[in-house]
Design a protein around this motif. Structure first.
Motif, short mmCIF file in Angstrom:
data_model
loop_
_atom_site.label_atom_id
_atom_site.label_comp_id
_atom_site.label_asym_id
_atom_site.label_seq_id
_atom_site.Cartn_x
_atom_site.Cartn_y
_atom_site.Cartn_z
N TYR A 49 14.82 29.29 -35.59
CA TYR A 49 13.78 28.40 -35.82
C TYR A 49 13.11 29.48 -36.75
O TYR A 49 11.84 29.02 -37.85
CB TYR A 49 12.66 28.88 -34.17
CG TYR A 49 13.21 27.83 -33.45
CD1 TYR A 49 12.59 26.56 -33.44
CD2 TYR A 49 13.70 28.97 -32.58
CE1 TYR A 49 12.61 25.73 -31.75
CE2 TYR A 49 14.03 28.09 -31.04
CZ TYR A 49 13.49 26.70 -30.84
OH TYR A 49 14.09 26.19 -29.88
N MET A 93 9.50 18.72 -28.49
CA MET A 93 10.52 18.55 -28.02
C MET A 93 12.17 19.99 -28.22
O MET A 93 13.20 20.03 -28.19
CB MET A 93 11.27 17.82 -28.76
CG MET A 93 11.54 17.86 -30.49
SD MET A 93 12.55 16.39 -31.47
CE MET A 93 10.41 14.61 -31.06
N SER A 94 11.27 20.33 -28.89
CA SER A 94 12.35 21.68 -29.41
C SER A 94 11.70 23.36 -28.32
O SER A 94 12.18 24.29 -29.07
CB SER A 94 12.15 22.48 -31.17
OG SER A 94 12.56 21.44 -31.86
N THR A 210 20.90 15.08 -19.76
CA THR A 210 20.39 14.67 -21.43
C THR A 210 20.61 13.40 -20.13
O THR A 210 19.87 12.08 -20.63
CB THR A 210 21.49 14.42 -22.05
OG1 THR A 210 21.69 15.30 -23.47
CG2 THR A 210 21.38 13.21 -23.14
N ILE A 221 16.31 17.64 -23.48
CA ILE A 221 15.37 18.00 -24.72
C ILE A 221 16.83 18.90 -25.82
O ILE A 221 16.96 19.75 -26.44
CB ILE A 221 14.96 19.89 -24.40
CG1 ILE A 221 14.47 20.51 -24.73
CG2 ILE A 221 15.75 20.16 -23.34
CD1 ILE A 221 13.07 21.13 -24.59
N ASP A 223 19.39 17.36 -27.07
CA ASP A 223 19.33 16.72 -27.69
C ASP A 223 18.89 17.24 -29.21
O ASP A 223 18.91 17.05 -30.36
CB ASP A 223 19.21 14.82 -28.07
CG ASP A 223 20.06 14.30 -27.46
OD1 ASP A 223 20.98 14.69 -26.88
OD2 ASP A 223 19.94 13.02 -26.96
N ASP A 224 17.90 18.10 -28.82
CA ASP A 224 17.01 18.80 -30.50
C ASP A 224 17.74 19.61 -30.68
O ASP A 224 18.24 20.72 -29.87
CB ASP A 224 15.74 19.54 -29.52
CG ASP A 224 14.70 19.62 -30.78
OD1 ASP A 224 15.06 19.04 -31.55
OD2 ASP A 224 15.40 21.50 -31.13
#
Length: 364
Positions: A49, A93-94, A210, A221, A223-224
């Motif tokens: 991050y 979402m992350s 998913t 999540i 998909d992030d």
């Protein structure tokens, strides 16, 4: 200042790498150590991050040889005056959702011996510290009280645990019937043992998760890209350090569920799962894996299988748990002006919610 000890604020990865051995020594004996204050979790999170944050802000209390206290924070780009606990405060979402956020403290160091928290915040030139998941008995809250810090505690949910010292507990009773049904279907549970199997099972976990959440109309999540990358990397490290419990249930060639658990302190925590709900007959594969994790925690001599926090007033976790505790968010401020400002914002938000609710009723 504590005699012979000093406060350091570490702001980049190289500084963390330099204290790895001391950090891991502290984590191995810290009474409140969790995976979320481990060197592996914190440094992996920052590597993934780093482009989205301004800097690290890791508070370390140490002498020339050892670390006695550590609080892993970071500073966001949108507000350089606030420190956030590592693994919280990212875009929803992350968010990796570090829970049980607390000061990692040596048994050789009493909270009362720590320097005032406000002096450390002044040293690092931040005005506030935000934590999103704190138990009411956290060392950090004791530190705030002893430091006479200005802070706000807001109750946000409850933590649930199935205890291993209760033989026929709620989870065991709840799954008795479906365990018999699973046996009739020749269902098999396995635990990931090697890196190759880890990659395969993680892909199934992401796919099942998913699929289920997309059907419910929620953002999946996994998909992030940042969330997925973080877990791909931390899983490998957890497997190597024997703190990973990634288990899956299959019938024939079909994997029906995957449960991602982590050994954290004296608990096995439930982090995430993926379940195929289309299989017939319904043998509740997700619940079966909860039971398997509980039995693994029991075999390892751990205190509990920890479901962690739920924010809703009603949760399925309450029906399969033996203990529960209140969880809160905490905001700590360096002066009263910021405290009163935050309280004012809270009051305004509450008034808006009440007005919105009243207007909604008036149109019924």
């Amino acid at each position: 200042m504590i005699k012979g000890k000093r406060v350091r604020i570490l702001t980049d990865l190289r500084e963390l790498e330099a204290i790895r051995e001391s950090w891991e020594n502290l984590h191995s004996c810290g009474l409140n150590a969790t995976v979320f204050t481990s060197y592996e979790w914190v440094t992996t999170w920052f590597k993934v991050y780093s482009d989205t944050v301004a800097s690290l802000f890791v508070i370390v209390i140490c002498d020339s040889e050892n670390i006695y206290g550590l609080l892993p924070l970071y500073v966001r780009k949108d507000n350089l005056s606030v420190g956030w606990f590592i693994g919280s405060g990212e875009p929803e979402m992350s968010e990796t959702c570090s829970e049980m956020q607390d000061l990692l403290l040596s048994p050789l160091m009493a909270v009362s011996d720590l320097p005032p928290l406000s002096s450390i915040m002044s040293l690092g030139k931040i005005e506030a510290i935000y934590l999103s998941n704190v138990a009411l008995n956290a060392s950090l809250l004791t530190w705030c009280k002893l430091s006479k810090s200005s802070y706000i505690v807001r109750y946000i949910g409850r933590r649930y645990r199935a205890m291993t010292n209760i033989d026929n507990n709620a989870l065991v009773k709840k799954t008795a019937r479906i365990r018999k049904a699973a046996n009739k279907q020749n269902a098999i549970v396995k635990r990931v043992q090697n890196p190759k199997e880890l990659i395969e099972v993680f892909d199934v976990l992401a796919t099942l998760h998913t699929q289920r959440w997309s059907e419910k109309g929620h953002f999946p999540i996994f998909d992030d890209p940042l969330f997925k990358q973080f877990h791909q990397e931390i899983l490998v490290k957890l497997l190597k350090s024997k703190r990973l419990s990634l288990i899956y249930l299959s019938v024939g060639k079909n994997v029906l569920a995957v449960n991602y658990g982590i050994i954290s302190g004296n608990d096995l925590i439930f982090y995430q799962n993926g379940v195929d709900t289309s299989f017939k007959p319904n043998i509740s594969p997700g619940m079966l894996l909860h039971h398997e994790q509980l039995e693994l925690a029991r075999a390892l001599g751990l205190a509990s299988y920890d479901f962690m926090m739920s924010s809703g007033s009603v949760s399925y976790k309450s029906n399969i748990s033996d203990e529960t505790e209140v969880i809160a968010s905490v905001k700590i401020f360096n002066n009263l002006r910021q405290l009163y400002f935050q309280k004012m914002i809270g009051y305004i938000s509450l008034i808006k919610q009440l007005v919105k609710k009243r207007l909604g009723r008036s149109h019924v």
